[in-house]
Write an enzyme that holds these catalytic residues in place. Structure first.
Site, short mmCIF file in Angstrom:
data_model
loop_
_atom_site.label_atom_id
_atom_site.label_comp_id
_atom_site.label_asym_id
_atom_site.label_seq_id
_atom_site.Cartn_x
_atom_site.Cartn_y
_atom_site.Cartn_z
N GLY A 27 -1.71 6.24 -6.88
CA GLY A 27 -1.97 7.24 -5.97
C GLY A 27 -3.41 8.14 -6.42
O GLY A 27 -4.15 7.49 -6.65
N LEU A 73 1.93 1.32 -1.94
CA LEU A 73 0.77 1.75 -2.44
C LEU A 73 0.33 1.34 -4.14
O LEU A 73 0.87 1.59 -5.03
CB LEU A 73 0.86 3.20 -2.45
CG LEU A 73 -0.27 4.35 -2.81
CD1 LEU A 73 -1.71 4.10 -1.86
CD2 LEU A 73 0.04 5.70 -2.93
N ASP A 74 -1.00 0.99 -3.95
CA ASP A 74 -1.35 0.37 -5.28
C ASP A 74 -0.51 -0.53 -6.16
O ASP A 74 -0.68 -0.67 -7.31
CB ASP A 74 -1.69 1.66 -6.33
CG ASP A 74 -2.85 2.48 -5.73
OD1 ASP A 74 -3.65 1.97 -4.71
OD2 ASP A 74 -2.69 3.85 -5.66
N GLY A 75 0.39 -1.50 -5.37
CA GLY A 75 1.41 -2.06 -5.86
C GLY A 75 1.12 -3.63 -5.72
O GLY A 75 1.80 -4.52 -6.15
#
Length: 299
Positions: free
Chosen positions: A216, A242-244
């Site tokens: 994040g 998110l960012d995964g």
């Protein structure tokens, strides 16, 4: 003509006209390498590089990258793909052939921070990124003059909470059918599923932390508050999480208790630009295979 534009118009290397890469993923089992090699031999191709990886010989997945030369490739490509379908069906393969003469077209999305964009443009100008940068898209006008000095089209599309949906619609219209890869070079906006779905595993983001740590916003502040001794950056494909998404490349550098947030950011910028450029280079050289939420990278 501007010197930047001259650098972008280098002629293709002679060998590229007859060279292609094949990427394969399938359930592991005996005979896969032999079948692929024999098929290419039968069709007059010469293998110049071959890499394989198996997750588990007993019931796992098998991954293969083959680079080969075939005289008059363009003339034979359609027939080659049609004939290979029989082998692909037999081994339940997901596969693709990429001729080197078909340069991938890139779109770079950027906000105000320019270090990742500058690195990509420099490597592209130097010939280290063998692709076409079709456009740069930004929610700020700051980099317009610099980008256009390279002969690259710059699209300024402001994004606010109220205009985000319309801005994303404009972005999708710009890239749809025009680019093969989207690069988020510190583009500080969350990308919507409407853009992710048609570009599944074809959007690369640089996140300024060593994922999965500090997901994040403001990861350097998070890292500073935890007193970490190593900071890093992660290039990954973008998914709805998110960012995964699947991680392509990461790197780190040691820091100390004496480094404040601004110093962590300064150190991190170097890591970010290098990590993102590597990931983009590997993608355009067809070195990455995605399986579930992981990558196999042949480098």
């Amino acid at each position: 003509m501007d010197t930047h534009v001259k650098a972008a118009l280098k002629p293709a290397k002679p060998y590229e006209q007859n060279r292609a890469r094949m990427l394969i993923s399938c359930p592991d089992g005996p005979g896969i390498v032999a079948a692929v090699s024999h098929f290419l031999y039968q069709h007059g191709a010469n293998i110049v590089q071959s890499d394989q990886y198996t997750m588990d010989p007993e019931g796992g997945m098998f991954f293969m990258r083959v680079e080969f030369d075939l005289p008059q490739l363009e003339l034979h490509l359609a027939g080659l793909e049609q004939d290979f379908a029989e082998i692909a069906d037999k081994f339940e393969m997901k596969w693709q052939i990429y001729p080197l003469s078909h340069k991938k077209k890139l779109a770079i999305f950027v906000s105000k921070e320019d270090h990742c964009l500058v690195e990509l443009l420099w490597q592209w100008q130097a010939g280290d990124l063998d692709a076409e940068i079709t456009m740069v898209v930004s929610n700020h006008p700051d980099m317009k003059e610099y980008v256009e000095s390279f002969g690259i089209t710059y699209h300024y599309i402001p994004v606010t909470p109220e205009t985000k949906a319309e801005a994303e619609k404009q972005q999708l219209e710009l890239v749809n059918g025009q680019v093969d890869l989207i690069i988020l070079a510190r583009y500080m906006q969350i990308v919507s599923p409407a853009l992710i779905e048609p570009y599944r595993n074809r959007i690369i983001n640089i996140h300024h932390s060593f994922l999965p740590a500090f997901v994040g916003g403001k990861p350097y502040a998070q890292a500073y508050n935890r007193g970490v001794k190593i900071i890093g950056a992660t290039a990954h494909y973008v998914t709805e999480e998110l960012d995964g998404g699947p991680i392509i490349e990461q790197d780190v550098q040691r820091v100390s208790h004496g480094d404040d947030v601004n110093e962590l950011k300064r150190i991190g910028r170097t890591i970010e630009r290098v990590v993102l450029a590597r990931a983009v280079k590997w993608h355009i050289e067809d070195r990455i295979l995605v399986h579930q939420n992981k990558t196999v990278v042949f480098n």
